[in-house]
Design a protein around this motif. Structure first.
Motif, PDB file in Angstrom:
ATOM      1  N   PRO A 129      10.115  -6.187   4.133  1.00  0.00           N
ATOM      2  CA  PRO A 129      10.188  -5.143   5.168  1.00  0.00           C
ATOM      3  C   PRO A 129      11.578  -4.497   5.159  1.00  0.00           C
ATOM      4  O   PRO A 129      12.574  -5.145   4.850  1.00  0.00           O
ATOM      5  CB  PRO A 129       9.967  -5.910   6.474  1.00  0.00           C
ATOM      6  CG  PRO A 129       9.448  -7.250   6.072  1.00  0.00           C
ATOM      7  CD  PRO A 129       9.947  -7.509   4.686  1.00  0.00           C
ATOM      8  N   GLU A 170       0.515 -16.088   2.814  1.00  0.00           N
ATOM      9  CA  GLU A 170      -0.717 -16.392   2.078  1.00  0.00           C
ATOM     10  C   GLU A 170      -0.850 -15.538   0.811  1.00  0.00           C
ATOM     11  O   GLU A 170      -1.706 -15.812  -0.023  1.00  0.00           O
ATOM     12  CB  GLU A 170      -1.942 -16.136   2.962  1.00  0.00           C
ATOM     13  CG  GLU A 170      -2.020 -16.995   4.197  1.00  0.00           C
ATOM     14  CD  GLU A 170      -3.169 -16.577   5.088  1.00  0.00           C
ATOM     15  OE1 GLU A 170      -4.333 -16.762   4.680  1.00  0.00           O
ATOM     16  OE2 GLU A 170      -2.897 -16.052   6.190  1.00  0.00           O
ATOM     17  N   CYS A 214       7.577  -1.233   4.255  1.00  0.00           N
ATOM     18  CA  CYS A 214       7.474  -2.494   3.542  1.00  0.00           C
ATOM     19  C   CYS A 214       7.358  -2.235   2.050  1.00  0.00           C
ATOM     20  O   CYS A 214       6.602  -1.366   1.627  1.00  0.00           O
ATOM     21  CB  CYS A 214       6.242  -3.251   4.036  1.00  0.00           C
ATOM     22  SG  CYS A 214       5.923  -4.782   3.164  1.00  0.00           S
ATOM     23  N   TYR A 243      -6.918  -6.482   3.465  1.00  0.00           N
ATOM     24  CA  TYR A 243      -6.881  -7.821   2.879  1.00  0.00           C
ATOM     25  C   TYR A 243      -8.137  -8.006   2.043  1.00  0.00           C
ATOM     26  O   TYR A 243      -9.198  -7.470   2.359  1.00  0.00           O
ATOM     27  CB  TYR A 243      -6.836  -8.895   3.966  1.00  0.00           C
ATOM     28  CG  TYR A 243      -5.518  -8.966   4.705  1.00  0.00           C
ATOM     29  CD1 TYR A 243      -4.340  -9.311   4.043  1.00  0.00           C
ATOM     30  CD2 TYR A 243      -5.454  -8.707   6.063  1.00  0.00           C
ATOM     31  CE1 TYR A 243      -3.134  -9.388   4.721  1.00  0.00           C
ATOM     32  CE2 TYR A 243      -4.249  -8.788   6.751  1.00  0.00           C
ATOM     33  CZ  TYR A 243      -3.098  -9.120   6.071  1.00  0.00           C
ATOM     34  OH  TYR A 243      -1.906  -9.196   6.731  1.00  0.00           O
ATOM     35  N   MET A 301       2.947  -0.394   6.809  1.00  0.00           N
ATOM     36  CA  MET A 301       2.665  -1.620   7.558  1.00  0.00           C
ATOM     37  C   MET A 301       3.059  -2.857   6.748  1.00  0.00           C
ATOM     38  O   MET A 301       2.871  -2.905   5.540  1.00  0.00           O
ATOM     39  CB  MET A 301       1.174  -1.694   7.901  1.00  0.00           C
ATOM     40  CG  MET A 301       0.671  -0.500   8.699  1.00  0.00           C
ATOM     41  SD  MET A 301       1.520  -0.256  10.270  1.00  0.00           S
ATOM     42  CE  MET A 301       0.958  -1.676  11.161  1.00  0.00           C
ATOM     43  N   VAL A 302       3.586  -3.856   7.447  1.00  0.00           N
ATOM     44  CA  VAL A 302       3.959  -5.124   6.828  1.00  0.00           C
ATOM     45  C   VAL A 302       2.783  -6.088   6.967  1.00  0.00           C
ATOM     46  O   VAL A 302       2.289  -6.294   8.078  1.00  0.00           O
ATOM     47  CB  VAL A 302       5.203  -5.727   7.507  1.00  0.00           C
ATOM     48  CG1 VAL A 302       5.564  -7.070   6.891  1.00  0.00           C
ATOM     49  CG2 VAL A 302       6.376  -4.762   7.443  1.00  0.00           C
ATOM     50  N   PRO A 303       2.322  -6.678   5.876  1.00  0.00           N
ATOM     51  CA  PRO A 303       1.235  -7.651   5.990  1.00  0.00           C
ATOM     52  C   PRO A 303       1.663  -8.844   6.846  1.00  0.00           C
ATOM     53  O   PRO A 303       2.675  -9.488   6.556  1.00  0.00           O
ATOM     54  CB  PRO A 303       0.976  -8.091   4.550  1.00  0.00           C
ATOM     55  CG  PRO A 303       1.570  -7.027   3.694  1.00  0.00           C
ATOM     56  CD  PRO A 303       2.709  -6.453   4.491  1.00  0.00           C
ATOM     57  N   SER A 304       0.927  -9.133   7.898  1.00  0.00           N
ATOM     58  CA  SER A 304       1.276 -10.252   8.778  1.00  0.00           C
ATOM     59  C   SER A 304       0.964 -11.593   8.123  1.00  0.00           C
ATOM     60  O   SER A 304       1.486 -12.618   8.538  1.00  0.00           O
ATOM     61  CB  SER A 304       0.528 -10.133  10.105  1.00  0.00           C
ATOM     62  OG  SER A 304      -0.869 -10.143   9.880  1.00  0.00           O
ATOM     63  N   ARG A 305       0.137 -11.586   7.093  1.00  0.00           N
ATOM     64  CA  ARG A 305      -0.247 -12.815   6.412  1.00  0.00           C
ATOM     65  C   ARG A 305       0.466 -12.947   5.059  1.00  0.00           C
ATOM     66  O   ARG A 305      -0.068 -13.470   4.099  1.00  0.00           O
ATOM     67  CB  ARG A 305      -1.763 -12.843   6.231  1.00  0.00           C
ATOM     68  CG  ARG A 305      -2.488 -12.838   7.575  1.00  0.00           C
ATOM     69  CD  ARG A 305      -3.979 -12.668   7.445  1.00  0.00           C
ATOM     70  NE  ARG A 305      -4.592 -13.836   6.806  1.00  0.00           N
ATOM     71  CZ  ARG A 305      -5.879 -13.894   6.501  1.00  0.00           C
ATOM     72  NH1 ARG A 305      -6.687 -12.885   6.778  1.00  0.00           N
ATOM     73  NH2 ARG A 305      -6.362 -14.972   5.926  1.00  0.00           N
ATOM     74  N   GLY A 306       1.710 -12.490   5.029  1.00  0.00           N
ATOM     75  CA  GLY A 306       2.481 -12.462   3.791  1.00  0.00           C
ATOM     76  C   GLY A 306       2.609 -13.811   3.102  1.00  0.00           C
ATOM     77  O   GLY A 306       2.571 -13.893   1.877  1.00  0.00           O
TER      78      GLY A 306
END
Length: 144
Positions: free
Chosen positions: A77, A51, A87, A111, A44-49
């Motif tokens: 990714p 930050e 990722c 997180y 999975m790719v962190p959507s809050r990258g």
């Protein structure tokens, strides 16, 4: 305030194991003429990258406790040879020991807000020199 990632360190029994593995991977890449950088691959790719990159760290859970961290320098990714999205979380090679913080097992990564992250040991040289088994026993007793 930085956002971090929390991940189980599967296959390592101690921070020393992780340090040896990172050193091995960097040496292997150096020998193969590849860029000498360290990363951890996830699905999975962190959507809050945004930050996370730069100030965030990947905190490693080893044997049921957060024990160390590595600063996250990039999130990349990619699609693997089987067409599956993955990722690479690119990490600084330096491993920073932290105060031990118990964690139950979980899948994937989570997180971790900066205020919930364990503090760095700083000048914890005496603790770092302690045998890993003794550190584990002390952590289980809540003394670390």
């Amino acid at each position: 305030m930085a956002l971090n990632i929390l991940k189980l360190c599967v296959g390592c029994d101690s921070v020393e194991d992780l340090e040896a593995w990172v050193a091995h991977k960097l040496d292997e890449r150096r020998r193969n003429g590849e860029p000498v950088e360290h990363w951890h691959t996830t699905r999975m790719v962190p959507s809050r990258g945004a930050e996370i990159i730069g100030d965030g760290s990947l905190y490693w859970v080893i044997k049921g406790s957060v024990q160390c961290r590595q600063r996250i320098t990039d999130i990349r990714p990619f699609t693997d040879n089987e067409g599956i999205g993955r990722c690479r979380i690119v990490l600084a090679p330096e491993i920073v020991r932290t105060r031990w913080q118990p964690r139950r097992p979980f899948q994937g990564w989570r997180y971790l807000k900066a205020e919930d992250a364990p503090a760095d040991l700083g000048d914890g040289a005496a603790l770092a020199e302690m045998p890993p088994k003794l550190r584990q026993e002390l952590a289980e007793l809540g003394l670390l």
